[in-house]
Design an enzyme around this catalytic site. Structure first.
Site: not given
Length: 390
Positions: A139, A166
């Site tokens: 992540h 991200d």
């Protein structure tokens, strides 16, 4: 008629959550037609995250305007036929599974490139589609950790609190890569695969610190470099009422302007010129701001050369009149959920401005419409529902 710079471009979007959907939304804002594909029984998780009291899926609404939505179970063999029909007229396929996720279903780039030679296939992956980390789960925090970014967030590394890898490493890298691939295709007629690595793209965020390392041979110290906490005139300070301000008066001329505006110009002769004075200046500024409220500081906030800004809360940003006037905060009204807030697109075109044409679609909202346009009859569509293809 939509005249955005990507008007006429068609995107098939298989991505979920944040990096991919934000990328496809930006492509849609720029004029592209987006078809969002979700599993009929496993929808995009943002549809159920962070719902407001009225039941509105607020995160989903932030990421999915200007799209049509269909459901398609890619594990069913018949779904390939539908996907292939969609790809016949598509320019871009966007996905965010593991690197071989679609390949295991016979839908990876190698399976598609000969059949659709003009297709631009973009995968947003944690670690790209090659190398030792290729199949690792991860992540945002992991990508920032391995790229070295996290080491610069403080003396004790801290999670940034926002999705830097991200969005910066994933969404924006994918977006710029797709636009470059479209230009390449204009010249050559050839599509290609783009394999974005959010971890590798995050390296660019520490270019400054890489420069320091290259010059000194020493790893920069997190939270203690010139732009990460060392300078007194490039730092954050707490006010009397417990709020925070950001002083970014990096250049001498701006710092002197701040000192004059703040009444601290009695210290102008001792503006810090070397590191030996940093400590006393930090203490001076700390005490000054601790004695002032935001109201007291408002005249300095308004001075264009002071480089002093309030640290705004999310609520303040959402109500910011300047951002609203520039179209970056949008007060929208959804037909089902009512009023909600969206961010605008940061693409300032003079001749082909972005457009916000449709609200974020319901799960599978356009399935029948799109399948009908592909030539399927009502009975065929109903049969596919029963077989759980759609």
């Amino acid at each position: 008629m939509n005249q955005g710079p990507l008007s006429g471009i068609k995107v098939v979007d298989l991505s979920l959550l944040l990096p991919g959907p934000l990328c496809s939304m930006y492509l849609g804002d720029l004029g592209a037609d987006i078809i969002k594909i979700e599993n009929p029984r496993a929808m995009d998780a943002t549809r159920v995250m962070f719902k407001n009291p009225k039941g509105a899926p607020s995160l989903y609404l932030m990421l999915n305007r200007n799209k049509k939505a269909i459901t398609l179970n890619l594990k069913k063999e018949r779904s390939k036929e539908i996907l292939f029909k969609l790809l016949e007229n598509a320019d871009i396929l966007l996905e965010g599974f593991r690197p071989d996720g679609l390949s295991k279903m016979g839908l990876g780039y190698q399976d598609l490139k000969d059949r659709f030679p003009r297709l631009i296939y973009c995968g947003i992956y944690g670690y790209g589609d090659s190398g030792a980390y290729r199949d690792f789960a991860g992540h945002d925090l992991n990508y920032l950790s391995l790229s070295g970014v996290l080491s610069q967030t403080g003396k004790d590394p801290q999670a940034p609190g926002f999705q830097l890898a991200d969005i910066g490493g994933g969404t924006l890298t994918a977006l710029s890569s797709i636009l470059a691939a479209l230009y390449y295709r204009e010249k050559t007629g050839k599509g290609q695969k783009i394999a974005v690595s959010m971890m590798e793209a995050s390296l660019q965020f520490i270019s400054l610190y890489a420069g320091i390392y290259a010059a000194s041979g020493k790893s920069p110290e997190g939270g203690a470099e010139l732009l990460s906490g060392k300078l007194p005139n490039y730092n954050t300070y707490k006010t009397k009422e417990g709020r925070w301000v950001a002083l970014g008066a990096l250049e001498d001329m701006f710092f002197k302007t701040f000192l004059r505006q703040s009444g601290l110009d009695v210290h102008l002769e001792s503006v810090p010129a070397d590191e030996s004075h940093f400590g006393e200046w930090k203490e001076l500024l700390k005490n000054y701001f601790a004695s002032k409220t935001y109201s007291d500081l408002e005249p300095i906030f308004q001075n264009p050369d002071s480089c002093l800004t309030p640290v705004k809360t999310m609520e303040e940003v959402a109500k910011d009149p300047i951002l609203k006037s520039k179209g970056m905060i949008l007060d929208k009204k959804h037909p089902e959920y009512g009023e909600y807030v969206q961010f605008g697109s940061p693409f300032p075109f003079s001749e082909s401005p972005v457009t916000y044409r449709t609200e974020p679609p319901a799960h599978g909202e356009h399935t029948k419409e799109i399948l009908t346009s592909l030539g399927y009859s009502e009975s065929q569509i109903e049969e596919m529902r029963k077989e759980k293809v759609i």
